[in-house]
Write a protein that holds these residues in place. Structure first.
Motif, short mmCIF file in Angstrom:
data_model
loop_
_atom_site.label_atom_id
_atom_site.label_comp_id
_atom_site.label_asym_id
_atom_site.label_seq_id
_atom_site.Cartn_x
_atom_site.Cartn_y
_atom_site.Cartn_z
N GLY A 529 20.61 47.70 5.64
CA GLY A 529 19.69 48.45 4.80
C GLY A 529 20.12 49.86 4.48
O GLY A 529 19.75 50.41 3.44
N SER A 530 20.94 50.48 5.35
CA SER A 530 21.33 51.88 5.13
C SER A 530 22.80 52.03 4.74
O SER A 530 23.12 52.62 3.71
CB SER A 530 21.04 52.70 6.39
OG SER A 530 21.75 52.20 7.51
N ALA A 531 23.71 51.49 5.55
CA ALA A 531 25.14 51.59 5.24
C ALA A 531 25.53 50.59 4.16
O ALA A 531 26.49 50.82 3.42
CB ALA A 531 25.96 51.37 6.51
N GLY A 532 24.78 49.47 4.06
CA GLY A 532 25.11 48.43 3.08
C GLY A 532 25.19 48.93 1.66
O GLY A 532 26.19 48.70 0.95
N PRO A 533 24.16 49.63 1.15
CA PRO A 533 24.24 50.13 -0.23
C PRO A 533 25.39 51.11 -0.47
O PRO A 533 25.95 51.16 -1.57
CB PRO A 533 22.89 50.82 -0.42
CG PRO A 533 21.98 50.13 0.55
CD PRO A 533 22.83 49.84 1.74
N ILE A 534 25.75 51.88 0.55
CA ILE A 534 26.85 52.83 0.39
C ILE A 534 28.17 52.09 0.23
O ILE A 534 28.96 52.39 -0.68
CB ILE A 534 26.91 53.78 1.60
CG1 ILE A 534 25.65 54.64 1.66
CG2 ILE A 534 28.16 54.66 1.55
CD1 ILE A 534 25.51 55.47 2.93
N VAL A 535 28.43 51.12 1.11
CA VAL A 535 29.68 50.36 1.02
C VAL A 535 29.71 49.52 -0.26
O VAL A 535 30.75 49.39 -0.92
CB VAL A 535 29.86 49.47 2.26
CG1 VAL A 535 31.09 48.58 2.12
CG2 VAL A 535 29.98 50.33 3.52
N HIS A 536 28.57 48.97 -0.64
CA HIS A 536 28.50 48.20 -1.89
C HIS A 536 28.88 49.08 -3.07
O HIS A 536 29.68 48.67 -3.94
CB HIS A 536 27.08 47.64 -2.08
CG HIS A 536 26.93 46.72 -3.24
ND1 HIS A 536 26.86 47.17 -4.55
CD2 HIS A 536 26.88 45.35 -3.31
CE1 HIS A 536 26.75 46.14 -5.37
NE2 HIS A 536 26.75 45.02 -4.65
N SER A 537 28.33 50.28 -3.13
CA SER A 537 28.64 51.20 -4.22
C SER A 537 30.12 51.55 -4.24
O SER A 537 30.75 51.57 -5.31
CB SER A 537 27.81 52.48 -4.09
OG SER A 537 28.18 53.45 -5.04
N LEU A 538 30.69 51.80 -3.06
CA LEU A 538 32.11 52.15 -2.98
C LEU A 538 32.98 51.01 -3.50
O LEU A 538 33.86 51.22 -4.36
CB LEU A 538 32.49 52.47 -1.54
CG LEU A 538 33.98 52.66 -1.27
CD1 LEU A 538 34.50 53.90 -1.99
CD2 LEU A 538 34.24 52.76 0.22
N LEU A 539 32.75 49.79 -3.02
CA LEU A 539 33.60 48.67 -3.42
C LEU A 539 33.36 48.28 -4.88
O LEU A 539 34.26 47.72 -5.53
CB LEU A 539 33.33 47.47 -2.51
CG LEU A 539 33.74 47.65 -1.04
CD1 LEU A 539 33.39 46.42 -0.23
CD2 LEU A 539 35.23 47.98 -0.91
N ALA A 540 32.18 48.57 -5.41
CA ALA A 540 31.88 48.24 -6.80
C ALA A 540 32.57 49.19 -7.77
O ALA A 540 32.87 48.81 -8.91
CB ALA A 540 30.38 48.25 -7.04
N THR A 541 32.81 50.43 -7.34
CA THR A 541 33.35 51.44 -8.26
C THR A 541 34.78 51.87 -7.95
O THR A 541 35.40 52.54 -8.77
CB THR A 541 32.46 52.70 -8.25
OG1 THR A 541 32.39 53.22 -6.91
CG2 THR A 541 31.05 52.36 -8.71
N ALA A 542 35.29 51.51 -6.76
CA ALA A 542 36.66 51.90 -6.42
C ALA A 542 37.65 51.26 -7.39
O ALA A 542 37.39 50.18 -7.93
CB ALA A 542 36.98 51.48 -4.98
N PRO A 543 38.79 51.90 -7.61
CA PRO A 543 39.72 51.45 -8.65
C PRO A 543 40.40 50.12 -8.37
O PRO A 543 40.90 49.46 -9.27
CB PRO A 543 40.75 52.58 -8.72
CG PRO A 543 40.69 53.21 -7.37
CD PRO A 543 39.25 53.13 -6.96
N GLY A 544 40.50 49.71 -7.13
CA GLY A 544 41.19 48.47 -6.79
C GLY A 544 41.31 48.37 -5.29
O GLY A 544 40.71 49.15 -4.55
N ASP A 545 42.07 47.41 -4.83
CA ASP A 545 42.17 47.18 -3.40
C ASP A 545 43.45 47.72 -2.80
O ASP A 545 43.89 47.28 -1.74
CB ASP A 545 42.03 45.68 -3.11
CG ASP A 545 40.61 45.20 -3.39
OD1 ASP A 545 39.69 46.04 -3.35
OD2 ASP A 545 40.43 44.00 -3.65
N SER A 546 44.13 48.65 -3.49
CA SER A 546 45.27 49.39 -2.96
C SER A 546 46.34 48.47 -2.40
O SER A 546 46.77 48.59 -1.27
CB SER A 546 44.81 50.38 -1.87
OG SER A 546 45.83 51.28 -1.56
N ALA A 547 46.75 47.53 -3.23
CA ALA A 547 47.76 46.57 -2.79
C ALA A 547 49.09 47.27 -2.53
O ALA A 547 49.38 48.30 -3.09
CB ALA A 547 47.94 45.49 -3.84
#
Length: 547
Positions: A529-547
């Motif tokens: 409920g608290s950390a979930g939305p933060i990580v979701h936002s990060l992974l949704a907007t980050a440029p890629g998975d840094s391969a």
């Protein structure tokens, strides 16, 4: 130019204005309650020792240290034989020396022939913008006429050299923080990336970088002001030969996404996040909320809660103590010296170990404690995950602690990331990266850091099992908040108790592609409920998975 701040320890007059609110100073001490007076402190339940000092004395000492560390100065002073004096001295000690969020760790109590009890403790005092001043002291305690115990107030308990004739003085030498660049050479500024502002002056240890701010704490004569000794010195007087920016492993786009995620979803609570590359440990983003002050992401000391079940599961699987399809019942409650329960009193009769992991069942994990030796969790954490070894990241960090449990209650608590287990987002991002590849890589913020860690790869079978359980936690378990995102995301939520008068901290760790992420939200109640939305936002907007 040098600036000076003083701490006198005088017992007359006010201490001056507080530098922080109580809520602010709680941030770095979330794990302290476990060591000094929290729900899982040693000596609970039927496992208390039958001989030795009165347990009530040790409990009072730990409570005093917990109050002092959390900024509850009035409460701490009330546990002493001289509340008024203690309140003035403790408040002025932290404000006068710019101490921010101390960490105070109690050792076992000792009893003298006259019945007095002494509790040694280690003080880690972060001096704002400079570094951590570490020293050891002792709390004297005496039994009162009504049978209760009080800390027997004296200046020397604050610091052994504080006295009526000597005081401390903080001296600062103002320096300009080095310019900082990301992994691609893009300039990073504190204005554009607020979480990096406190970190920039601390970058060092790689490539001969400048150490940033400098200063010292001096012991001086109260009357003459003459310096008698230097208690702590911060910052080496070195300069960069090329005067160019410090090149970091950070990625400007990941850093921006991390800061925006915290700003949008932390809801004013203290929180921290780290994202790093799985294949080499290079840190892509470090973000804190609030952005100024204590660096919770790298130096915080928290109970990791159920995210620690990644390590516990590794230990159980390595020992062949359980398999994912084995039935391990998950009742609402389990008593081991104290009553343990699951979040929201959930239960899963007849659950498999895999189900226990994906639903984060505390009671099931605790029921398996006898299948591991008392020191096995710490051994696995150190040997396979590097936790508790010294890391050279390129900036100050706290590298974790997993001490052997003192009794069965503490062993039960450590199985679920409580007790005296301590970590932070940097550690838990690294734990996640190690779990899904099997190989520990020392995290890094700058290039060329010394690496003295020695670890052993996880067995491939264990890695495969961990990856499957982490993935199932997203598709069928407590981390479903991430299920709508693209990619084969694996994750683990966590809820960590702090104290009876604070809401639980919320945790979430995740991996996708070549990136592992860890986030903690103080008093977030639940991880999803608290950390979930933060990580979701990060992974949704980050440029890629840094391969």
């Amino acid at each position: 130019m040098d600036s000076h701040a003083h701490y006198s320890g005088h017992t007359t007059g006010g201490p001056g204005p507080r530098r922080k609110t109580t809520r602010a100073v709680i941030a770095g001490t979330a794990a302290l309650a476990a060591v000094a007076g929290g729900a899982y402190a040693a000596g609970l339940g039927p496992f208390e020792r039958d001989s030795g000092p009165d347990p009530a004395a040790g409990k009072q000492a730990r409570a005093f240290l917990a109050d002092w560390a959390a900024g509850r100065i009035e409460s701490a002073a009330g546990r002493t034989t001289s509340p008024g004096t203690a309140q003035r001295v403790l408040a002025s000690f932290t404000s006068g020396l710019d101490i921010d969020e101390p960490e105070l760790t109690a050792e076992p109590a000792a009893e003298s022939e006259d019945g007095a009890v002494t509790v040694p403790f280690t003080a880690r005092m972060p001096v704002t913008g400079l570094g951590t001043w570490t020293y050891e002291s002792k709390l004297p305690l005496r039994e009162q006429g009504d049978g209760t115990w009080k800390v027997d107030w004296t200046l020397t308990l604050v610091h052994p050299r504080l006295s009526d004739t000597e005081k401390f003085r903080l001296e600062r030498e103002e320096t300009k923080p080095p310019e900082v660049a990301d992994r691609d050479g893009a300039r990073l500024s504190g204005d554009a990336f607020p979480s990096l502002a406190p970190l920039m002056s601390r970058l060092g240890g790689g490539g001969g970088t400048d150490s940033g701010a400098r200063g010292a704490i001096r012991l001086v004569d109260r009357v003459t002001g003459e310096v008698e000794r230097t208690e702590a010195a911060f910052g080496a007087k070195t300069t960069r030969a090329d005067k160019g920016p410090v090149r970091t492993t950070l990625d400007a786009e990941w850093q921006s996404a991390a800061e925006k995620a915290l700003a949008s979803h932390a809801d004013g609570r203290n929180a921290a996040l780290v994202a790093l590359r799985i294949d080499d440990g290079e840190i892509l983003a470090v973000a804190n909320s609030p952005a100024t002050g204590f660096n919770r992401a790298l130096s915080g000391t928290y109970a990791p809660g159920s995210t620690w079940k990644i390590v516990t599961s590794s230990a159980l699987l390595i020992e062949d103590a359980v398999a994912p399809d084995d039935v391990v019942d998950c009742p609402k409650y389990l008593t081991v010296g104290k009553k343990f329960q699951n979040v929201e009193l959930s239960e899963h009769p007849g659950a498999t170990f895999r189900k226990d992991f994906t639903e984060s069942c505390n009671t099931a994990f605790i029921s398996l404690r006898d299948r591991l030796g008392d020191g096995k969790l710490g051994e696995v954490a150190r040997t396979y995950f590097g936790v508790g070894q010294e890391w050279h990241v390129g900036a100050p960090t706290y590298d974790g602690s997993v001490p052997a449990p003192k009794d069965e209650t503490e062993k039960a608590a450590s199985m679920i990331g409580q007790g005296r287990v301590q970590a932070n987002p940097l550690i838990m991002a690294s734990v996640t990266a190690t779990a899904v590849t099997g190989t520990f890589h020392q995290p890094s913020l700058t290039a060329g850091n010394e690496d003295t860690t020695r670890t052993t790869p996880l067995p491939r079978k264990v890695v495969t099992q961990l990856r499957a359980m982490l993935r199932a936690t997203v598709t069928d378990g407590t981390a479903k908040i991430l299920a709508d995102l693209p990619g084969e995301i694996g994750a683990k939520t966590g809820t960590a108790e702090v104290s009876d008068d604070q809401d639980n901290n919320g945790w979430l760790v995740a991996h996708r592609g070549n990136v592992a992420v860890a986030c903690v939200v103080e008093e977030g109640v639940t991880g999803g409920g608290s950390a979930g939305p933060i990580v979701h936002s990060l992974l949704a907007t980050a440029p890629g998975d840094s391969a």
